[in-house]
Design a protein around this motif. Structure first.
Motif, PDB file in Angstrom:
ATOM      1  N   ILE A 225      23.106  42.249  20.388  1.00 29.18           N
ATOM      2  CA  ILE A 225      22.268  42.522  19.222  1.00 29.18           C
ATOM      3  C   ILE A 225      21.088  43.374  19.661  1.00 29.18           C
ATOM      4  O   ILE A 225      20.356  43.036  20.584  1.00 29.18           O
ATOM      5  CB  ILE A 225      21.764  41.207  18.597  1.00 29.18           C
ATOM      6  CG1 ILE A 225      22.953  40.381  18.109  1.00 29.18           C
ATOM      7  CG2 ILE A 225      20.784  41.465  17.470  1.00 29.18           C
ATOM      8  CD1 ILE A 225      22.544  39.033  17.554  1.00 29.18           C
ATOM      9  N   SER A 226      20.936  44.486  19.011  1.00 23.54           N
ATOM     10  CA  SER A 226      19.852  45.408  19.360  1.00 23.54           C
ATOM     11  C   SER A 226      18.502  44.727  19.196  1.00 23.54           C
ATOM     12  O   SER A 226      18.303  43.918  18.303  1.00 23.54           O
ATOM     13  CB  SER A 226      19.916  46.642  18.458  1.00 23.54           C
ATOM     14  OG  SER A 226      18.747  47.406  18.594  1.00 23.54           O
ATOM     15  N   GLU A 227      17.577  45.040  20.082  1.00 23.98           N
ATOM     16  CA  GLU A 227      16.226  44.506  19.978  1.00 23.98           C
ATOM     17  C   GLU A 227      15.315  45.446  19.200  1.00 23.98           C
ATOM     18  O   GLU A 227      14.094  45.293  19.200  1.00 23.98           O
ATOM     19  CB  GLU A 227      15.646  44.244  21.372  1.00 23.98           C
ATOM     20  CG  GLU A 227      16.273  43.050  22.077  1.00 23.98           C
ATOM     21  CD  GLU A 227      16.180  41.766  21.274  1.00 23.98           C
ATOM     22  OE1 GLU A 227      15.123  41.537  20.637  1.00 23.98           O
ATOM     23  OE2 GLU A 227      17.153  41.001  21.270  1.00 23.98           O
ATOM     24  N   GLY A 228      15.912  46.450  18.514  1.00 21.72           N
ATOM     25  CA  GLY A 228      15.106  47.356  17.700  1.00 21.72           C
ATOM     26  C   GLY A 228      14.495  46.631  16.521  1.00 21.72           C
ATOM     27  O   GLY A 228      14.881  45.517  16.173  1.00 21.72           O
ATOM     28  N   TYR A 229      13.518  47.257  15.876  1.00 22.44           N
ATOM     29  CA  TYR A 229      12.805  46.657  14.758  1.00 22.44           C
ATOM     30  C   TYR A 229      13.133  47.401  13.470  1.00 22.44           C
ATOM     31  O   TYR A 229      13.394  48.603  13.467  1.00 22.44           O
ATOM     32  CB  TYR A 229      11.295  46.669  15.012  1.00 22.44           C
ATOM     33  CG  TYR A 229      10.860  45.619  16.012  1.00 22.44           C
ATOM     34  CD1 TYR A 229      10.322  44.416  15.584  1.00 22.44           C
ATOM     35  CD2 TYR A 229      11.020  45.835  17.380  1.00 22.44           C
ATOM     36  CE1 TYR A 229       9.941  43.443  16.499  1.00 22.44           C
ATOM     37  CE2 TYR A 229      10.639  44.866  18.300  1.00 22.44           C
ATOM     38  CZ  TYR A 229      10.103  43.670  17.846  1.00 22.44           C
ATOM     39  OH  TYR A 229       9.738  42.710  18.751  1.00 22.44           O
ATOM     40  N   ILE A 230      13.093  46.633  12.370  1.00 25.14           N
ATOM     41  CA  ILE A 230      13.325  47.206  11.046  1.00 25.14           C
ATOM     42  C   ILE A 230      12.026  47.079  10.255  1.00 25.14           C
ATOM     43  O   ILE A 230      11.496  45.980  10.088  1.00 25.14           O
ATOM     44  CB  ILE A 230      14.455  46.463  10.302  1.00 25.14           C
ATOM     45  CG1 ILE A 230      15.771  46.594  11.063  1.00 25.14           C
ATOM     46  CG2 ILE A 230      14.609  46.992   8.883  1.00 25.14           C
ATOM     47  CD1 ILE A 230      16.911  45.813  10.455  1.00 25.14           C
ATOM     48  N   LYS A 231      11.539  48.235   9.764  1.00 24.68           N
ATOM     49  CA  LYS A 231      10.315  48.231   8.966  1.00 24.68           C
ATOM     50  C   LYS A 231      10.702  48.157   7.493  1.00 24.68           C
ATOM     51  O   LYS A 231      11.412  49.011   6.994  1.00 24.68           O
ATOM     52  CB  LYS A 231       9.489  49.485   9.235  1.00 24.68           C
ATOM     53  CG  LYS A 231       8.146  49.502   8.524  1.00 24.68           C
ATOM     54  CD  LYS A 231       7.356  50.751   8.875  1.00 24.68           C
ATOM     55  CE  LYS A 231       5.966  50.691   8.260  1.00 24.68           C
ATOM     56  NZ  LYS A 231       5.971  50.557   6.794  1.00 24.68           N
ATOM     57  N   MET A 232      10.234  47.093   6.839  1.00 25.01           N
ATOM     58  CA  MET A 232      10.498  46.913   5.414  1.00 25.01           C
ATOM     59  C   MET A 232       9.195  47.017   4.643  1.00 25.01           C
ATOM     60  O   MET A 232       8.113  47.106   5.221  1.00 25.01           O
ATOM     61  CB  MET A 232      11.179  45.560   5.188  1.00 25.01           C
ATOM     62  CG  MET A 232      12.571  45.484   5.808  1.00 25.01           C
ATOM     63  SD  MET A 232      13.290  43.835   5.788  1.00 25.01           S
ATOM     64  CE  MET A 232      12.422  43.085   7.177  1.00 25.01           C
ATOM     65  N   GLU A 233       9.296  46.989   3.326  1.00 24.69           N
ATOM     66  CA  GLU A 233       8.108  47.189   2.497  1.00 24.69           C
ATOM     67  C   GLU A 233       7.079  46.078   2.707  1.00 24.69           C
ATOM     68  O   GLU A 233       5.873  46.312   2.607  1.00 24.69           O
ATOM     69  CB  GLU A 233       8.513  47.236   1.019  1.00 24.69           C
ATOM     70  CG  GLU A 233       7.369  47.593   0.079  1.00 24.69           C
ATOM     71  CD  GLU A 233       7.832  47.747  -1.364  1.00 24.69           C
ATOM     72  OE1 GLU A 233       6.958  47.813  -2.244  1.00 24.69           O
ATOM     73  OE2 GLU A 233       9.055  47.787  -1.595  1.00 24.69           O
TER      74      GLU A 233
END
Length: 409
Positions: free
Chosen positions: A274-282
């Motif tokens: 599982i990628s450790e990247g981040y998701i920016k949401m509103e």
């Protein structure tokens, strides 16, 4: 048949000609022609049939609104009778199915136990009941039916793990037909249980129902081991079998279970990192790991299908209400439901896509759970339909709440 059959030798017959004859034979069975005569034509002009030919036959859809359950059962039984003893031996060149823990090995172990249950218990107790419908014999038969009802786990693994991969290879007919027959069997066992639990003295209706179950379960074993499993072994990759083996535990087993983990000769599939990247949401930022854990800790089951009716995601909580396996990802939602309920799915999606509805709710009793199922049309900022969210929850604990709780326990 005379207009399409000539007397050329079987070995010289063009494959396309064989397909035409096979399709006509199927049509004859559907039209109610004498099954023995159709089988005689099959023996004379086809003789032996390969798994590839069965898989390649264009499936003739049976409209459930136009045919009774009894008529569909007649047609499916006629199909099996026509193929019985005529399927060419198809030995797998890969041959992993003999290894303990392989999904096919487990399915066949279960089938041997099912046969023992049918022969040594259900059939024996049915004969005793036929002689004397005493409370003791009624109870024995009811216990057998209660035990057999758990065959649902065997059929659910087949429907949720084997069928999706067959569809991936463009094989639909056998899976659709087999799922319908699985449902006939489930309904038959349930009906037998109800008639025994509320026995009113009508011995013949119980005998007919239990005989139907014994016959159809036995026929299903033949269909699985002579058509379905060879077809799957001929098409599936080792990686696909590993995935099926890993996901089988989630659904469960019937009467027996694999005693060891199957370890293929080539390799085990590495778990997808599982990628450790981040998701920016509103309204915030989450890592992919956090997002997945968050969704899996919700006390509900969530499934999302896209605008093309393809399953894209489901949550993986501790206690799922309905079986979901990773094999459903990328599969159309219509093929994830039993054939007899597909029309409900189609009607719901049609209303969501047209904008006629935004939500739809159902509630059903499943064993010890009272299940609340909600569907939501998911639309973007321009009100364009992008998919459907299924939200399923066991609301028994909520219904049981009384009074108030204002402090920590």
């Amino acid at each position: 048949m005379s207009e399409i059959i000539n007397n050329r030798e079987l070995k010289a017959m063009d494959p396309a000609k064989r397909k035409v004859i096979l399709k006509q034979l199927f049509k004859d069975l559907h039209d109610g022609k004498n099954a023995n005569e159709v089988r005689a034509h099959f023996d004379a002009f086809i003789g032996k049939i390969t798994i590839d030919e069965i898989a390649g036959l264009e499936h003739v859809e049976l409209a459930e609104g136009d045919l009774s359950v009894a008529e569909m059962q007649r047609i499916y039984s006629a199909h099996s009778a026509m193929f019985r003893g005529a399927i060419e031996d198809n030995f797998s060149t890969y041959g992993p199915e003999e290894q303990p823990g392989h999904p096919v090995h487990t399915f066949e172990l279960e089938n041997r136990e099912i046969e023992l249950l049918l022969q040594n218990r259900l059939q024996v107790h049915l004969e005793q009941f036929a002689e004397a419908d005493s409370p003791e014999h009624i109870n024995y038969l009811l216990e057998d039916c209660n035990l057999l009802y758990d065959i649902d786990k065997h059929y659910s693994r087949k429907e949720n793990l084997i069928f999706p991969y067959l569809e991936k290879y463009g094989i639909y007919g056998p899976t659709t037909n087999m799922w319908r027959i699985d449902d006939f069997i489930r309904d038959g066992i349930k009906a037998a249980k109800q008639k025994l639990a509320n026995y009113d003295g009508n011995k013949n209706t119980v005998i007919e129902e239990v005989q139907f179950v014994i016959r159809e379960v036995s026929e299903m074993i033949y269909r699985e081991e002579n058509i379905l499993f060879p077809m799957a072994l001929q098409n599936f990759t080792e990686d696909e079998w590993v995935k099926i083996a890993h996901e089988s535990d989630e659904i469960g087993y019937f009467l027996t279970a694999p005693t060891e983990e199957w370890k293929p000769a080539r390799r085990q599939i590495d778990a997808d990192a599982i990628s450790e990247g981040y998701i920016k949401m509103e309204t915030g930022i989450l890592s992919l790991k956090q997002l997945e854990l968050l969704l899996n800790h919700l006390p509900v089951d969530i499934t999302f299908i896209d605008q093309n009716d393809v399953v894209r995601y489901f949550s993986h909580g501790k206690e799922r209400i309905f079986a979901r396996t990773k094999a459903v990802i990328g599969r159309t939602v219509q093929n994830c439901h039993p054939p007899r309920s597909v029309h409900v799915v189609e009607d719901l999606l049609r209303d969501f896509k047209s904008g006629k509805k935004d939500t739809e709710d159902f509630w059903i009793k499943i064993r010890d759970k009272f299940v609340y199922i909600r569907y939501f049309a998911v639309r973007d900022e321009d009100n364009q339909y992008i998919g459907t969210l299924e939200f399923t929850q066991n609301i028994d604990p909520i219904q049981a709440l009384q009074g108030e709780k204002r402090i920590l326990s």
